[in-house]
Design an enzyme around this catalytic site. Structure first.
Site, PDB file in Angstrom:
ATOM      1  N   ARG A 295     -25.400  -6.374   6.418  1.00 50.51           N
ATOM      2  CA  ARG A 295     -24.459  -7.261   5.929  1.00 50.51           C
ATOM      3  C   ARG A 295     -25.046  -8.458   7.399  1.00 50.51           C
ATOM      4  O   ARG A 295     -24.503 -10.162   7.075  1.00 50.51           O
ATOM      5  CB  ARG A 295     -23.112  -7.224   5.762  1.00 50.51           C
TER       6      ARG A 295
ATOM      7  N   GLU B  71     -19.278  -9.142   9.522  1.00 49.67           N
ATOM      8  CA  GLU B  71     -19.929  -8.918   9.971  1.00 49.67           C
ATOM      9  C   GLU B  71     -20.894  -9.638  11.153  1.00 49.67           C
ATOM     10  O   GLU B  71     -21.401  -9.611  12.365  1.00 49.67           O
ATOM     11  CB  GLU B  71     -21.057  -7.133   9.856  1.00 49.67           C
TER      12      GLU B  71
ATOM     13  N   LYS C 282       0.422  -1.359   0.060  1.00 54.93           N
ATOM     14  CA  LYS C 282      -0.112   0.196   0.073  1.00 54.93           C
ATOM     15  C   LYS C 282       0.882   0.933  -0.079  1.00 54.93           C
ATOM     16  O   LYS C 282       2.005   1.236   0.713  1.00 54.93           O
ATOM     17  CB  LYS C 282      -0.520  -0.374   0.858  1.00 54.93           C
TER      18      LYS C 282
END
Length: 615
Positions: free
Chosen positions: A389, A361, A275
């Protein structure tokens, strides 16, 4: 580099594919520089996009997009993809009102084959596309590009489980940015990746199956691979595993992808990226540069500046640590949203009571339910859009068993630049119908702190739903006191019209109330709703107006209507909330106005209603 000589010649992947491979490193250099310059002017996701520059180039160069379908998981790493697919100039409008989206969007480009923004959907979607192509007799690939974080979600493994037994041309590219490759390992894996993706290896594998049979060939193959490659987990799912390879090395990526393009059946390519690659400031702090506002690309992001107002997320963060000091049973759970949900300080101060369960989740809520069963007091910090979700787990595992789990629901209402995929537009609608659940809507920072205390002390499931950003600067009190459950309060006394505000729209309601002399009620609780206050206001006013930053359909206003109906009251009710369409990205204030929920729009709607009533 400001002229971007090569990049400016690329208006589609077909232009990219006309270039000589030796020119691609310069394309990568220009694309990376353009990304930093562009995002510094608009804000957006930066670290993730810098990390996928070479991978994006290699995929479009090796495959025949858009015939070959690329599905980008989550999609916040697709700025380079947008630039290479004809939207270079449109990047100036990224995430701005009426500009292009920060995520893939089917209506925006034929190269955006699937709309994403929530994680772990790419493999399922790409598999569906690959199977459809197979059924239609079309020779094309479905390609899922998924990060190691998104691979923590069960849905990704559900798709792998299904995809491994189907003979469709599915390629899963695991973009792993948590590992690094030293030069010796990089050289070895580059050679190995080319070998495993090449036709010679595939032919040898088929020959081995004819001589030894599939079972024995598989055992021999796994033994050999196990000497030089990572785990054969993905092979067990039925995928041909290739890698890991350096995701910033075009000389490794392109030949490997070109070889994979000629293979049939499910393939799994493991690439290692970093990243923030190529921009030293983002490399040093990829979390800080994950989602950024406008910044000076030379000086970088300047931290430490503050508007002086606490955000609701900060209010939650402070409350959580304060309550944890008082009650050792408190456990904090988050599905991979430590920074966004304000849990950094809690993790530092209470590491043994902090649980980041990954992008999972459903698991987060049921895990919290298990904690509650054993006498713990779990607090689940979750965005409104991500709670969608885990709806079954909320109903079946928490509410049905009446377990004391507190949901701290961040980003309720309109969130701004992330747009339709991230607006918390539906939580009141889907929460209010769940039995046993208390739902609170704080109007300011102090009320948020006290409602969190209310929910925490309640012996059952509860939710506090608060917006993104700061409030009106109401300093939270040091003490933590529970509010009377199901009781609203009058914020302004008036006549004829009564505005019933849920959440921070109270402040817009007060502006309207002062303009027309209306009563304003801070309802506080969407469930249980203050029925007595509603009946009282209905009896003394000609018009009730419910206000909520939530879908008007089945929202808090519907609860007001239910109370009036059950009481047999005929008082006129005007329900105001988010309209029945998905709201695009843009400045929060502008979006609120467009939705008819700022003071001028509310006032205009009330006057129009009054005019219609008189006619």
């Amino acid at each position: 580099m400001n002229s971007y000589p090569l990049l400016k010649t690329i208006n589609s992947p077909s232009d990219l594919r006309q270039l000589d491979r030796k020119q691609l490193p310069q394309v990568a250099e220009e694309l990376r520089a353009f990304l930093v310059e562009s995002v510094s002017k608009t804000g957006g996701h930066l670290s993730s996009n810098l990390g996928t520059v070479e991978l994006t180039i290699a995929l479009h160069y090796a495959f025949n997009t858009p015939e070959d379908r690329i599905v980008w998981d989550v999609g916040h790493q697709t700025y380079g993809h947008k630039i290479l697919t004809g939207r270079r100039e449109a990047m100036a409008s990224l995430r701005q009102y009426k500009g292009i989206s920060g995520f893939p969007r089917r209506s925006e480009s034929e190269y955006d084959t699937f709309g994403t923004a929530h994680s772990s959907t790419s493999i399922s979607a790409a598999l569906g596309m690959a199977v459809a192509a197979q059924r239609k007799g079309e020779d094309r690939h479905g390609i899922a590009v998924i990060g190691d974080g998104a691979m923590s979600a069960g849905m990704a493994f559900e798709a792998l489980n299904n995809g491994g037994v189907l003979d469709a041309n599915l390629l899963v590219v695991l973009n792993d940015n948590e590992m690094s490759i030293s030069p010796p390992v990089g050289a070895l894996t580059k050679i190995l990746a080319r070998m495993l993706s090449g036709r010679t290896y595939a032919a040898a594998r088929r020959a081995g199956e004819r001589v030894l049979g599939p079972s024995l060939t598989r055992k021999v193959e796994e033994h050999v691979k196990g000497l030089v490659t990572p785990s054969t987990l993905f092979e067990e799912f039925g995928f041909n595993y290739i890698g890991p390879i350096d995701g910033h090395d075009l000389d490794a990526l392109i030949p490997t992808l070109q070889n994979i393009r000629n293979l049939k059946g499910p393939q799994f390519l493991h690439v290692i990226t970093r990243k923030g690659q190529g921009y030293k400031l983002a490399e040093a702090d990829p979390v800080l540069y994950h989602g950024v506002g406008k910044f000076d690309r030379t000086a970088g992001i300047q931290t430490g500046k503050s508007s002086g107002k606490l955000t609701f997320t900060q209010v939650f963060s402070d409350w959580l640590c304060d309550m944890a000091k008082q009650d050792e049973r408190l456990m904090a759970v988050t599905p991979a949203m430590r920074e966004g949900s304000g849990l950094v300080r809690f993790e530092q101060e209470f590491p043994q009571r902090y649980f980041d369960v990954g992008i999972a989740e459903q698991h987060a809520l049921t895990f919290a339910a298990g904690l509650a069963c054993e006498g713990m007091k779990p607090v689940v910090a979750i965005y409104s859009t991500f709670l969608q979700r885990a709806y079954d787990q909320l109903i079946h595992d928490i509410a049905l068993q009446n377990l004391p789990v507190l949901l701290a629901i961040d980003r309720g209402g309109l969130v701004g630049a992330d747009g339709a995929t991230h607006h918390g537009a539906f939580d009141l609608s889907f929460l209010l119908c769940v039995p046993n659940l208390i739902v609170m809507t704080p109007s300011d920072e102090n009320e948020c702190r006290q409602m969190l205390t209310t929910g925490y002390q309640h012996n059952g499931p509860s939710a506090v739903r608060y917006p993104r950003g700061s409030g009106n600067g109401i300093a939270p009190a040091a003490e933590m006191q529970a509010l009377p459950i199901g009781k609203g309060a009058i914020s302004r006394q008036g006549s004829k019209v009564a505005l019933l505000a849920f959440g921070t729209l109270l402040h817009e309601a007060i502006k309207v109330g002062e303009e027309i002399g209306a009563t304003v009620a801070n309802m506080r609780f969407a469930k249980p709703i203050d029925a007595a206050l509603i009946r009282e206001l209905a009896a003394s006013h000609e018009l009730l107006v419910s206000l909520e930053e939530n879908a008007v359909i089945s929202g808090a206003g519907s609860e007001v209507a239910r109370v009036l109906e059950e009481a047999g009251l005929k008082t006129s009710l005007l329900r105001m909330g988010l309209p029945d369409h998905f709201i695009d990205h843009g400045d929060q204030a502008q979006l609120l106005h467009d939705a008819g929920l700022d003071a001028p729009a509310i006032l205009a709607r009330i006057r129009l209603h009054a005019a219609i009533a008189k006619s």
